[in-house]
Design a protein around this motif. Structure first.
Motif, PDB file in Angstrom:
ATOM      1  N   GLY A  49     -14.280  16.056  -1.504  1.00 43.17           N
ATOM      2  CA  GLY A  49     -14.166  14.935  -2.438  1.00 43.17           C
ATOM      3  C   GLY A  49     -14.595  13.642  -1.759  1.00 43.17           C
ATOM      4  N   VAL A  50     -14.078  12.545  -2.287  1.00 40.53           N
ATOM      5  CA  VAL A  50     -14.499  11.222  -1.795  1.00 40.53           C
ATOM      6  C   VAL A  50     -14.267  11.079  -0.285  1.00 40.53           C
ATOM      7  N   ALA A  51     -13.128  11.594   0.208  1.00 42.24           N
ATOM      8  CA  ALA A  51     -12.812  11.392   1.632  1.00 42.24           C
ATOM      9  C   ALA A  51     -13.876  12.032   2.527  1.00 42.24           C
ATOM     10  N   ALA A  53      -6.123   8.707  11.612  1.00 41.80           N
ATOM     11  CA  ALA A  53      -5.284   9.810  11.141  1.00 41.80           C
ATOM     12  C   ALA A  53      -5.229   9.868   9.621  1.00 41.80           C
ATOM     13  N   GLY A  54      -5.956   8.989   8.959  1.00 47.92           N
ATOM     14  CA  GLY A  54      -5.996   8.993   7.500  1.00 47.92           C
ATOM     15  C   GLY A  54      -7.056   9.959   6.987  1.00 47.92           C
ATOM     16  N   SER A  55      -7.299   9.904   5.692  1.00 48.22           N
ATOM     17  CA  SER A  55      -8.147  10.935   5.090  1.00 48.22           C
ATOM     18  C   SER A  55      -9.600  10.815   5.510  1.00 48.22           C
ATOM     19  N   VAL A  56     -10.167   9.618   5.413  1.00 49.53           N
ATOM     20  CA  VAL A  56     -11.574   9.446   5.795  1.00 49.53           C
ATOM     21  C   VAL A  56     -11.706   9.522   7.319  1.00 49.53           C
ATOM     22  N   GLY A  57     -10.817   8.814   8.014  1.00 51.66           N
ATOM     23  CA  GLY A  57     -10.925   8.716   9.468  1.00 51.66           C
ATOM     24  C   GLY A  57     -10.773  10.060  10.161  1.00 51.66           C
ATOM     25  N   ALA A 114      -5.155   4.594  15.742  1.00 48.26           N
ATOM     26  CA  ALA A 114      -4.127   4.867  14.726  1.00 48.26           C
ATOM     27  C   ALA A 114      -2.825   4.204  15.156  1.00 48.26           C
ATOM     28  N   GLY A 115      -1.896   4.114  14.217  1.00 46.02           N
ATOM     29  CA  GLY A 115      -0.621   3.461  14.499  1.00 46.02           C
ATOM     30  C   GLY A 115       0.388   4.436  15.099  1.00 46.02           C
ATOM     31  N   GLY A 116       0.793   4.198  16.348  1.00 41.54           N
ATOM     32  CA  GLY A 116       1.870   4.987  16.950  1.00 41.54           C
ATOM     33  C   GLY A 116       1.366   6.129  17.814  1.00 41.54           C
ATOM     34  N   GLU A 164       2.704   9.142  18.145  1.00 43.58           N
ATOM     35  CA  GLU A 164       2.782  10.466  17.508  1.00 43.58           C
ATOM     36  C   GLU A 164       1.469  10.820  16.821  1.00 43.58           C
ATOM     37  N   LYS A 165       0.933   9.848  16.070  1.00 45.83           N
ATOM     38  CA  LYS A 165      -0.349  10.084  15.396  1.00 45.83           C
ATOM     39  C   LYS A 165      -1.455  10.304  16.424  1.00 45.83           C
ATOM     40  N   GLY A 166      -1.378   9.541  17.504  1.00 45.99           N
ATOM     41  CA  GLY A 166      -2.385   9.674  18.556  1.00 45.99           C
ATOM     42  C   GLY A 166      -2.380  11.083  19.141  1.00 45.99           C
ATOM     43  N   ALA A 222     -11.430  -2.059   4.641  1.00 49.32           N
ATOM     44  CA  ALA A 222     -10.675  -3.066   5.391  1.00 49.32           C
ATOM     45  C   ALA A 222      -9.198  -2.967   5.026  1.00 49.32           C
ATOM     46  N   VAL A 223      -8.604  -1.796   5.260  1.00 55.90           N
ATOM     47  CA  VAL A 223      -7.241  -1.561   4.782  1.00 55.90           C
ATOM     48  C   VAL A 223      -6.240  -2.577   5.338  1.00 55.90           C
ATOM     49  N   SER A 224      -6.526  -3.159   6.499  1.00 48.69           N
ATOM     50  CA  SER A 224      -5.575  -4.144   7.042  1.00 48.69           C
ATOM     51  C   SER A 224      -5.498  -5.392   6.161  1.00 48.69           C
ATOM     52  N   ALA A 277       2.290   6.191   6.170  1.00 51.60           N
ATOM     53  CA  ALA A 277       3.166   7.368   6.112  1.00 51.60           C
ATOM     54  C   ALA A 277       2.362   8.673   6.015  1.00 51.60           C
ATOM     55  N   ASN A 278       1.077   8.575   5.721  1.00 49.66           N
ATOM     56  CA  ASN A 278       0.281   9.805   5.518  1.00 49.66           C
ATOM     57  C   ASN A 278      -0.426  10.243   6.796  1.00 49.66           C
ATOM     58  N   ARG A 279      -0.710  11.570   6.812  1.00 51.33           N
ATOM     59  CA  ARG A 279      -1.665  12.117   7.783  1.00 51.33           C
ATOM     60  C   ARG A 279      -2.678  12.880   6.957  1.00 51.33           C
ATOM     61  N   GLY A 280      -3.931  12.566   7.123  1.00 48.23           N
ATOM     62  CA  GLY A 280      -4.952  13.227   6.325  1.00 48.23           C
ATOM     63  C   GLY A 280      -4.924  12.725   4.895  1.00 48.23           C
ATOM     64  N   LYS A 281      -5.450  13.531   3.993  1.00 49.40           N
ATOM     65  CA  LYS A 281      -5.653  13.095   2.600  1.00 49.40           C
ATOM     66  C   LYS A 281      -4.368  13.169   1.796  1.00 49.40           C
TER      67      LYS A 281
HETATM   68  P1  NAP Z   1      -6.078   6.607   4.560  1.00 47.22           P
HETATM   69  O1  NAP Z   1      -6.941   6.314   5.752  1.00 47.22           O
HETATM   70  O2  NAP Z   1      -5.750   8.009   4.244  1.00 47.22           O
HETATM   71  O3  NAP Z   1      -4.716   5.798   4.687  1.00 47.22           O
HETATM   72  C1  NAP Z   1      -4.712   4.457   5.070  1.00 47.22           C
HETATM   73  C2  NAP Z   1      -4.331   4.349   6.555  1.00 47.22           C
HETATM   74  O4  NAP Z   1      -4.607   3.029   6.984  1.00 47.22           O
HETATM   75  C3  NAP Z   1      -2.846   4.536   6.780  1.00 47.22           C
HETATM   76  O5  NAP Z   1      -2.538   5.889   7.002  1.00 47.22           O
HETATM   77  C4  NAP Z   1      -2.576   3.655   7.998  1.00 47.22           C
HETATM   78  O6  NAP Z   1      -2.486   4.464   9.159  1.00 47.22           O
HETATM   79  C5  NAP Z   1      -3.812   2.747   8.100  1.00 47.22           C
HETATM   80  N1  NAP Z   1      -3.441   1.333   8.058  1.00 47.22           N
HETATM   81  C6  NAP Z   1      -2.658   0.694   7.174  1.00 47.22           C
HETATM   82  N2  NAP Z   1      -2.562  -0.607   7.485  1.00 47.22           N
HETATM   83  C7  NAP Z   1      -3.305  -0.796   8.578  1.00 47.22           C
HETATM   84  C8  NAP Z   1      -3.595  -1.923   9.396  1.00 47.22           C
HETATM   85  N3  NAP Z   1      -3.076  -3.139   9.122  1.00 47.22           N
HETATM   86  N4  NAP Z   1      -4.417  -1.778  10.457  1.00 47.22           N
HETATM   87  C9  NAP Z   1      -4.921  -0.562  10.755  1.00 47.22           C
HETATM   88  N5  NAP Z   1      -4.672   0.565  10.027  1.00 47.22           N
HETATM   89  C10 NAP Z   1      -3.878   0.444   8.964  1.00 47.22           C
HETATM   90  O7  NAP Z   1      -6.676   5.873   3.305  1.00 47.22           O
HETATM   91  P2  NAP Z   1      -8.115   6.049   2.662  1.00 47.22           P
HETATM   92  O8  NAP Z   1      -7.931   5.921   1.200  1.00 47.22           O
HETATM   93  O9  NAP Z   1      -8.797   7.244   3.228  1.00 47.22           O
HETATM   94  O10 NAP Z   1      -8.872   4.739   3.118  1.00 47.22           O
HETATM   95  C11 NAP Z   1      -9.354   4.541   4.437  1.00 47.22           C
HETATM   96  C12 NAP Z   1     -10.443   3.487   4.363  1.00 47.22           C
HETATM   97  O11 NAP Z   1     -11.595   4.056   3.759  1.00 47.22           O
HETATM   98  C13 NAP Z   1     -10.073   2.280   3.493  1.00 47.22           C
HETATM   99  O12 NAP Z   1     -10.536   1.099   4.110  1.00 47.22           O
HETATM  100  C14 NAP Z   1     -10.834   2.525   2.204  1.00 47.22           C
HETATM  101  O13 NAP Z   1     -11.115   1.359   1.515  1.00 47.22           O
HETATM  102  C15 NAP Z   1     -12.073   3.178   2.765  1.00 47.22           C
HETATM  103  N6  NAP Z   1     -12.871   3.961   1.802  1.00 47.22           N
HETATM  104  C16 NAP Z   1     -14.147   3.542   1.591  1.00 47.22           C
HETATM  105  C17 NAP Z   1     -14.974   4.244   0.760  1.00 47.22           C
HETATM  106  C18 NAP Z   1     -16.383   3.777   0.590  1.00 47.22           C
HETATM  107  O14 NAP Z   1     -17.094   4.343  -0.249  1.00 47.22           O
HETATM  108  N7  NAP Z   1     -16.825   2.791   1.339  1.00 47.22           N
HETATM  109  C19 NAP Z   1     -14.485   5.389   0.084  1.00 47.22           C
HETATM  110  C20 NAP Z   1     -13.170   5.802   0.329  1.00 47.22           C
HETATM  111  C21 NAP Z   1     -12.361   5.077   1.206  1.00 47.22           C
HETATM  112  P3  NAP Z   1      -1.789   3.962  10.525  1.00 47.22           P
HETATM  113  O15 NAP Z   1      -0.495   4.686  10.645  1.00 47.22           O
HETATM  114  O16 NAP Z   1      -2.774   4.341  11.573  1.00 47.22           O
HETATM  115  O17 NAP Z   1      -1.577   2.483  10.395  1.00 47.22           O
END
Ligand code: NAP
Length: 334
Positions: A126-128, A154-158, A176-178, A180-182, A244-246, A323-327
């Motif tokens: 999917g999108v991730a 540790a998130g879905s895209v990363g 990543a934050g913390g 444990e995630k590392g 830019a989730v921050s 709070a999430n790991r992965g998607k």
């Molecule tokens: P995700 O990575 O599964 O979850 C978000 C993660 O961001 C959290 O698990 C958290 O992990 C971290 N986070 C929260 N606040 C933070 C901060 N201040 N500094 C650093 N890390 C922080 O979420 P996702 O939906 O997959 O989105 C990830 C990124 O991909 C977002 O920026 C989203 O906009 C982007 N995205 C872009 C596209 C595109 O087409 N360009 C498509 C999808 C998603 P920690 O515990 O590590 O803080």
């Protein structure tokens, strides 16, 4: 089939951090599909950091306002069809909003293959998965032996972007934050090293993790982490600007990066923003690659599935707080 449609409405726009009480649950009549439309039943609602960004203003979609059914995309199944393009039982990934049923125009909906487990259609296929694939390979252009840093690793895209970097022969550094995630990134997903952006010595950790500098930075977070990575970039480095989730869970951009103009020029850096939809035409090849890596065990898929429509608000707030790991997704139909 239920005649009612449970929905989650964004009650009011948040001031400051998002909380579950910014939402409320309502019941509406199940919609009827018009000509050329289908009625879909939501199966798995995708939780995305961008859901919060849509409350800040218009992005690649219009801004949300108080009283709207919360916007969001889901894996959904066609349960009624008034078009020859889709049949009952077909699966689609669609902008359903946070509700059990949606009547949608069939234009722009694509029938998905029934891949098991179905959750993979929300995560890696999917999108991730597609965002990680195109962002890293097209915008980051990684070459074997290079150092790739991924934030929100540790998130879905990363979590997928870092593993693709390894598949391409790069050294993968996850931010990543913390601790444990590392540990999870290194021990379970095969990252070379992880860096804790919440630690007081984050910048030192980053320098130690990248003794030869950074060639590619996959930026999911912006702000201070982007700034720290910018200063560690090698000449001719590439930054894939994914998100830019921050900066999302508040009212206005709150932090860095400083130093962009000078550094970009002198180090000849390329910063490329992208939206995954830009690559729609290359989707098939990407899915083929992702499937082959999953099947060979090179790419591990981690999903964080929460049950129940009513848990969508807390699931989104949790995602924004790491709070999430992965998607992360919510199973709507139990
Ligand atoms: P995700 O990575 O599964 O979850 C978000 C993660 O961001 C959290 O698990 C958290 O992990 C971290 N986070 C929260 N606040 C933070 C901060 N201040 N500094 C650093 N890390 C922080 O979420 P996702 O939906 O997959 O989105 C990830 C990124 O991909 C977002 O920026 C989203 O906009 C982007 N995205 C872009 C596209 C595109 O087409 N360009 C498509 C999808 C998603 P920690 O515990 O590590 O803080």
């Amino acid at each position: 089939m239920a005649q009612l449609n449970r929905q989650i409405v964004l009650d009011r726009l948040p001031q400051g951090a998002l909380r579950p009480d910014h939402f409320r649950q309502v019941e509406a009549a199940r919609p009827r599909p018009g000509n050329g439309q289908v009625l879909v039943r939501t199966l798995y609602m995708s939780l995305d950091a961008a859901n919060r960004a849509w409350m800040q203003g218009a992005t690649y979609r219009s801004a949300l306002k108080g009283g709207d059914v919360m916007a969001g995309a889901a894996l959904a199944e066609v349960v009624e069809s008034n078009t020859h393009r889709l049949a009952v039982g077909d699966l689609v990934f669609a902008d359903t909003g946070w509700q059990e049923y949606a009547a949608l125009s069939a234009d722009g909906l694509t029938k998905l293959p029934r891949i098991e487990p179905l959750t993979n259609l929300v995560s890696v296929y999917g999108v991730a998965g597609l965002t990680a694939y195109f962002g890293l390979l097209v915008c980051g252009e990684p070459r074997a032996g290079e150092t790739v840093v991924v934030s929100a690793a540790a998130g879905s895209v990363g979590s997928i972007a870092g593993q693709i970097a390894k598949i391409k022969g790069c050294r993968a550094v996850g931010v990543a934050g913390g601790s444990e995630k590392g540990r999870w990134l290194v021990e379970e997903l095969g990252f070379d090293v992880a860096v804790d952006y919440k630690a007081a010595d984050f910048k030192k950790q980053l320098r130690d993790a990248c003794p030869e500098g950074i060639d590619v930075y996959f930026d999911n977070v912006g702000g201070d982490v982007l700034e720290a990575c910018l200063f560690a970039m090698n000449p001719f480095g590439r930054i894939a600007c994914c998100g830019a989730v921050s900066q999302y869970d508040g009212d206005a951009p709150r932090a860095g990066p400083r130093g962009i103009p000078g550094l970009v020029v002198t180090r000849r850096l390329a910063l490329r923003g992208f939206v995954v939809m830009d690559f729609e035409g290359q989707r098939e090849k990407a899915i083929e690659d992702l499937q082959s890596w999953v099947q060979s065990g090179q790419l591990k898929v981690h999903e964080d599935v929460i049950e129940g429509l009513e848990n969508l608000p807390s699931a989104l707030v949790g995602l924004l707080n790491g709070a999430n790991r992965g998607k992360r997704m919510v199973k709507v139909q139990l």
